[in-house]
Write a protein that holds these residues in place. Structure first.
Motif, short mmCIF file in Angstrom:
data_model
loop_
_atom_site.label_atom_id
_atom_site.label_comp_id
_atom_site.label_asym_id
_atom_site.label_seq_id
_atom_site.Cartn_x
_atom_site.Cartn_y
_atom_site.Cartn_z
N TYR A 8 7.55 -47.86 32.83
CA TYR A 8 7.17 -48.41 31.52
C TYR A 8 7.58 -49.86 31.41
O TYR A 8 8.55 -50.30 32.05
N THR A 9 6.85 -50.60 30.61
CA THR A 9 7.25 -51.94 30.22
C THR A 9 7.43 -51.94 28.72
O THR A 9 6.80 -51.15 28.01
N TRP A 10 8.26 -52.82 28.22
CA TRP A 10 8.55 -52.85 26.79
C TRP A 10 9.00 -54.25 26.40
O TRP A 10 9.38 -55.06 27.22
N ARG A 11 8.94 -54.46 25.10
CA ARG A 11 9.47 -55.70 24.52
C ARG A 11 10.80 -55.34 23.89
O ARG A 11 10.89 -54.43 23.06
N GLU A 12 11.84 -56.00 24.30
CA GLU A 12 13.19 -55.73 23.81
C GLU A 12 13.51 -56.64 22.63
O GLU A 12 13.23 -57.84 22.67
N ILE A 13 14.10 -56.07 21.60
CA ILE A 13 14.59 -56.84 20.46
C ILE A 13 16.06 -56.51 20.27
O ILE A 13 16.41 -55.36 19.97
#
Length: 85
Positions: free
Chosen positions: A28-33
């Protein structure tokens, strides 16, 4: 279904580290906050999930808050959320 994953984390949170490791291993790829980086991000996470705990995952208008990797796996499977190809 393939949709953008957004993961709200605290950099030192062991559950966040485990979630990112699990997501990475599964492709998976994701945007981290990082919610410690800005009060606005923390408030945004609270508004979305109704709680103050990390990790919190948001994907396709749904969210999963305060979870471990078993709950993460179950959520992604139940929602048919696959890694982006």
């Amino acid at each position: 279904m393939s949709a953008e994953l957004v993961l709200y984390v605290k950099k030192t949170c062991p559950w966040c580290i485990a979630a990112e490791s699990w997501l990475s291993q599964k492709g998976y790829t994701w945007r981290e906050i990082d919610v410690n980086a800005s009060q606005a991000s923390f408030s945004e996470m609270e508004k979305i999930s109704g709680q103050r705990f990390v990790p919190t995952l948001v994907v396709g208008g749904k969210h999963l808050a305060d979870f471990d990797t078993a709950q993460l796996e179950q959520f992604l499977k139940a929602e048919d959320i696959q890694p982006a190809k």
